[in-house]
Design a protein around this motif. Structure first.
Motif, PDB file in Angstrom:
ATOM      1  N   SER A 334      24.864 113.552  23.732  1.00 47.57           N
ATOM      2  CA  SER A 334      24.374 112.250  23.649  1.00 47.57           C
ATOM      3  C   SER A 334      22.890 112.371  24.012  1.00 47.57           C
ATOM      4  CB  SER A 334      25.254 111.385  24.312  1.00 47.57           C
ATOM      5  OG  SER A 334      24.684 110.005  24.521  1.00 47.57           O
ATOM      6  N   ASP A 335      22.096 111.521  23.277  1.00 51.72           N
ATOM      7  CA  ASP A 335      20.695 111.117  23.812  1.00 51.72           C
ATOM      8  C   ASP A 335      20.764 109.802  24.146  1.00 51.72           C
ATOM      9  OD1 ASP A 335      20.868 109.500  21.580  1.00 51.72           O
ATOM     10  OD2 ASP A 335      18.982 110.723  20.676  1.00 51.72           O
ATOM     11  N   GLY A 336      21.768 109.219  24.413  1.00 49.28           N
ATOM     12  CA  GLY A 336      21.848 107.868  24.956  1.00 49.28           C
ATOM     13  C   GLY A 336      21.963 106.828  23.785  1.00 49.28           C
ATOM     14  N   THR A 337      21.919 107.290  22.683  1.00 51.65           N
ATOM     15  CA  THR A 337      22.065 106.556  21.574  1.00 51.65           C
ATOM     16  C   THR A 337      23.062 107.052  20.474  1.00 51.65           C
ATOM     17  OG1 THR A 337      19.710 105.472  21.877  1.00 51.65           O
ATOM     18  CG2 THR A 337      20.859 104.956  19.875  1.00 51.65           C
ATOM     19  N   ASN A 338      22.272 108.248  20.190  1.00 51.05           N
ATOM     20  CA  ASN A 338      23.127 109.204  19.063  1.00 51.05           C
ATOM     21  C   ASN A 338      23.986 110.329  19.674  1.00 51.05           C
ATOM     22  OD1 ASN A 338      21.323 107.923  17.145  1.00 51.05           O
ATOM     23  ND2 ASN A 338      19.954 108.926  17.962  1.00 51.05           N
ATOM     24  N   LEU A 339      25.048 110.480  18.744  1.00 58.39           N
ATOM     25  CA  LEU A 339      26.116 111.705  19.301  1.00 58.39           C
ATOM     26  C   LEU A 339      26.114 112.686  18.230  1.00 58.39           C
ATOM     27  CD1 LEU A 339      28.969 109.058  20.247  1.00 58.39           C
ATOM     28  CD2 LEU A 339      27.787 110.734  21.781  1.00 58.39           C
ATOM     29  N   SER A 340      26.476 113.897  18.576  1.00 54.94           N
ATOM     30  CA  SER A 340      26.639 115.150  17.711  1.00 54.94           C
ATOM     31  C   SER A 340      27.706 115.914  18.402  1.00 54.94           C
ATOM     32  CB  SER A 340      25.488 115.787  17.435  1.00 54.94           C
ATOM     33  OG  SER A 340      24.974 116.455  18.772  1.00 54.94           O
ATOM     34  N   ALA A 341      28.829 116.417  17.579  1.00 57.67           N
ATOM     35  CA  ALA A 341      29.805 117.463  18.033  1.00 57.67           C
ATOM     36  C   ALA A 341      29.778 118.510  17.486  1.00 57.67           C
ATOM     37  CB  ALA A 341      31.090 116.593  17.704  1.00 57.67           C
ATOM     38  N   SER A 342      30.064 119.676  18.113  1.00 59.42           N
ATOM     39  CA  SER A 342      30.044 120.868  17.542  1.00 59.42           C
ATOM     40  C   SER A 342      31.609 121.744  18.332  1.00 59.42           C
ATOM     41  CB  SER A 342      29.017 121.704  18.026  1.00 59.42           C
ATOM     42  OG  SER A 342      28.876 121.732  19.294  1.00 59.42           O
ATOM     43  N   ALA A 343      32.119 122.750  17.467  1.00 62.16           N
ATOM     44  CA  ALA A 343      33.293 123.373  18.004  1.00 62.16           C
ATOM     45  C   ALA A 343      33.074 124.845  18.058  1.00 62.16           C
ATOM     46  CB  ALA A 343      34.518 122.884  17.400  1.00 62.16           C
ATOM     47  N   GLU A 344      33.694 125.494  18.762  1.00 62.29           N
ATOM     48  CA  GLU A 344      33.894 126.804  18.711  1.00 62.29           C
ATOM     49  C   GLU A 344      34.451 127.607  17.550  1.00 62.29           C
ATOM     50  OE1 GLU A 344      35.490 130.491  21.861  1.00 62.29           O
ATOM     51  OE2 GLU A 344      36.193 128.411  21.867  1.00 62.29           O
ATOM     52  N   ARG A 345      35.151 127.169  16.597  1.00 65.41           N
ATOM     53  CA  ARG A 345      35.646 127.494  15.420  1.00 65.41           C
ATOM     54  C   ARG A 345      36.165 126.227  14.864  1.00 65.41           C
ATOM     55  NH1 ARG A 345      39.478 129.155  19.374  1.00 65.41           N
ATOM     56  NH2 ARG A 345      41.718 128.035  19.298  1.00 65.41           N
ATOM     57  N   ASP A 346      36.210 126.485  13.507  1.00 69.79           N
ATOM     58  CA  ASP A 346      36.747 125.341  12.635  1.00 69.79           C
ATOM     59  C   ASP A 346      38.357 125.261  12.441  1.00 69.79           C
ATOM     60  OD1 ASP A 346      34.269 124.606  11.560  1.00 69.79           O
ATOM     61  OD2 ASP A 346      34.299 126.267   9.791  1.00 69.79           O
ATOM     62  N   GLY A 347      39.137 124.445  12.346  1.00 68.98           N
ATOM     63  CA  GLY A 347      40.351 124.266  12.420  1.00 68.98           C
ATOM     64  C   GLY A 347      40.754 122.607  12.296  1.00 68.98           C
ATOM     65  N   THR A 348      42.108 122.604  11.885  1.00 71.75           N
ATOM     66  CA  THR A 348      42.673 121.462  11.879  1.00 71.75           C
ATOM     67  C   THR A 348      43.672 120.913  12.767  1.00 71.75           C
ATOM     68  OG1 THR A 348      42.208 121.352   9.327  1.00 71.75           O
ATOM     69  CG2 THR A 348      43.987 119.388  10.162  1.00 71.75           C
ATOM     70  N   VAL A 349      43.528 119.863  13.315  1.00 74.45           N
ATOM     71  CA  VAL A 349      44.561 119.523  14.578  1.00 74.45           C
ATOM     72  C   VAL A 349      45.996 119.127  13.651  1.00 74.45           C
ATOM     73  CG1 VAL A 349      45.173 118.309  16.492  1.00 74.45           C
ATOM     74  CG2 VAL A 349      42.744 118.799  16.141  1.00 74.45           C
ATOM     75  N   VAL A 350      47.129 119.724  14.064  1.00 77.67           N
ATOM     76  CA  VAL A 350      48.282 119.250  13.725  1.00 77.67           C
ATOM     77  C   VAL A 350      49.140 119.049  14.748  1.00 77.67           C
ATOM     78  CG1 VAL A 350      47.942 120.523  11.224  1.00 77.67           C
ATOM     79  CG2 VAL A 350      49.038 121.600  13.213  1.00 77.67           C
ATOM     80  N   ALA A 351      50.455 118.526  14.142  1.00 73.26           N
ATOM     81  CA  ALA A 351      51.158 117.907  15.570  1.00 73.26           C
ATOM     82  C   ALA A 351      52.088 119.350  15.789  1.00 73.26           C
ATOM     83  CB  ALA A 351      52.512 117.187  14.961  1.00 73.26           C
ATOM     84  N   GLY A 352      52.558 119.228  17.126  1.00 74.07           N
ATOM     85  CA  GLY A 352      53.395 120.570  17.734  1.00 74.07           C
ATOM     86  C   GLY A 352      54.556 120.612  16.640  1.00 74.07           C
ATOM     87  N   ASP A 353      55.081 121.998  16.866  1.00 74.05           N
ATOM     88  CA  ASP A 353      56.260 122.363  16.189  1.00 74.05           C
ATOM     89  C   ASP A 353      57.619 122.025  16.547  1.00 74.05           C
ATOM     90  OD1 ASP A 353      54.845 123.936  14.233  1.00 74.05           O
ATOM     91  OD2 ASP A 353      54.991 125.797  15.386  1.00 74.05           O
ATOM     92  N   THR A 354      57.577 121.715  18.034  1.00 80.66           N
ATOM     93  CA  THR A 354      58.911 120.888  18.375  1.00 80.66           C
ATOM     94  C   THR A 354      58.792 119.490  19.030  1.00 80.66           C
ATOM     95  OG1 THR A 354      58.138 121.855  20.663  1.00 80.66           O
ATOM     96  CG2 THR A 354      59.467 123.186  19.451  1.00 80.66           C
ATOM     97  N   GLU A 355      59.745 118.722  19.034  1.00 83.37           N
ATOM     98  CA  GLU A 355      59.800 117.506  19.393  1.00 83.37           C
ATOM     99  C   GLU A 355      59.412 117.501  21.056  1.00 83.37           C
ATOM    100  OE1 GLU A 355      63.637 115.680  19.154  1.00 83.37           O
ATOM    101  OE2 GLU A 355      62.900 113.477  19.967  1.00 83.37           O
TER     102      GLU A 355
END
Length: 432
Positions: A334-355
């Motif tokens: 953040s520069d106080g007004t604008n935001l930018s995001a980056s990540a270590e790797r590409d991927g899609t967040v999905v729900a866990g496999d168990t309840e």
């Protein structure tokens, strides 16, 4: 008798006098300009001297080309969790604004966020589980820091404070903030020993307190409520709001959605999703009120809790979601007004496999592989790291769901329960 020397001498004197007078005028003019320049510089230095620029250890002073922020404040600068009385506008002066960077470190099934503040100071919120301590330490040192100005331990569960022991034992720490609550676990005892051995200044984290401010930013504790009693350690989580210019970052520990909503009911730009994406900490009502631009979930892939839950992901459907399990370490600037995001790797967040169990005490001081005990399906011989539960006044340890637990259940590993002198409950037959 007249000689030619006298008039020539007089003429020479006149010419030299003129040159001297002319030279004097030039010198006076130059001196006047010099004094104006020096006076202007001194005035600027005096204005900036009220808030000296600290330097990051070992990195020298920030480059002059970074510029600075000029802030226009509202008339009332009193504390207000909604942020409506915070700094109103941000203008850039002399170049691009300095940057705030929030690093959501991939610590597996746990939480750790390192924030580089725009004035060179730093803030660490949680340190992940014990086995992630070296990774968190290496990450911070890799950014060039040998000192952390502010450390917040949101609550005493091992997946939040376990790694802090390594970090605060290795780096210089200015202040440590934590809620007034404790746990009878090996991880928490080690955490306290590290604080004591380093002589770190400690403060109670409760709603309404301010940790630090650099003029352009503020760090406010919105929860928990001071003096409140909590049966569930997650409910005591410190909720921290970092504001820089017009941007707001909310860090929630493992707090449930109702307490998060009470602490902060208006828009934030970045939300550290509560309790690793469990259903207890994120619902559609909370997301609607916060309306975050970015949401970051800290979790480990394949965890036995089912984190993040589909319920939480559905609630966040209109938000850009990152997850450390899918994306590795996530950085938002953040520069106080604008935001930018980056990540270590590409991927899609999905729900866990168990309840998801969403049990209040998990994960506590047990390894993730032992958490089947917390869901009540652990055998009678679950190993020394099985999760069991005790009460504030009892002398027995129990399985989750035992009728003797009531609401005051406190999670700990089986080995810690034995070390503390607790006996096995004869009614629920926990692991031995």
């Amino acid at each position: 008798m007249k000689t030619k020397g006298a008039p020539q001498a007089k003429r020479a004197a006149g010419i030299l006098g003129g040159l001297v007078r002319k030279k004097g005028l030039i010198i006076a003019l130059v001196l006047l300009v010099f004094l104006c320049v020096v006076g202007s510089a001194a005035g600027g230095a005096a204005a900036s001297g009220a808030d000296p620029q600290p330097t990051r250890p070992g990195l020298g002073t920030p480059p002059a080309s970074e510029g600075s922020l000029t802030l226009t404040a509202t008339s009332d600068q009193s504390f207000d969790p909604t942020g409506t009385k915070a700094w109103a506008t941000v203008t850039k002066d002399g170049g691009p604004a300095r940057t705030l960077r929030a690093h959501f470190i991939d610590v597996g099934q746990g939480d750790s966020e390192f924030i580089e503040l725009p004035d060179g100071r730093s803030l660490l919120i949680d340190g992940g589980p014990t086995d992630a301590g070296e990774k968190v330490l290496s990450y911070i040192k890799g950014l060039g820091y040998s000192r952390i100005d502010y450390v917040v331990a949101t609550h005493p569960h091992e997946d939040h404070i376990g790694g802090l022991t390594t970090v605060i034992s290795s780096l210089d720490v200015g202040e440590l903030w934590a809620p007034d609550i404790s746990a009878n676990t090996r991880a928490f005892e080690g955490f306290l020993d590290a604080i004591e051995s380093r002589g770190i200044e400690t403060h109670g984290a409760s709603g309404g307190k301010a940790i630090g401010s650099g003029g352009a930013y503020s760090i406010q504790i919105l929860g928990p409520q001071g003096g409140a009693q909590f049966d569930d350690l997650n409910d005591a989580s410190a909720i921290v709001l970092v504001t820089y210019g017009q941007n707001r970052f909310l860090f929630t520990g493992d707090a449930p959605s109702d307490l998060i909503s009470r602490a902060c009911g208006s828009h934030v730009d970045v939300l550290k999703v509560g309790h690793h994406g469990s259903g207890t900490s994120t619902n559609s009502g909370l997301v609607a009120s916060l309306n975050p631009t970015y949401a970051v979930i800290s979790y480990g892939t394949g965890n036995p809790y089912g984190h993040p839950t589909q319920e939480a992901l559905d609630a966040l459907s209109g938000t850009t979601v990152y997850g450390t399990g899918a994306n590795g370490t996530v950085t938002i600037e953040s520069d106080g007004t604008n935001l930018s995001a980056s990540a270590e790797r590409d991927g899609t967040v999905v729900a866990g496999d168990t309840e998801s169990s969403d049990s209040p005490g998990t994960p506590a001081d047990a390894a993730a592989t032992a958490t089947t005990a917390a869901r009540g399906d652990q055998g009678a011989t679950g190993g020394t790291d099985a999760t069991v539960y005790v009460t504030n006044s009892g002398k027995k340890y129990h399985r989750e769901g035992c009728r003797h637990l009531k609401k005051s259940k406190i999670p700990m590993s089986l080995s810690d329960a034995r070390d503390a002198g607790y006996g096995s409950c004869s009614k629920c037959n926990p692991p031995t």
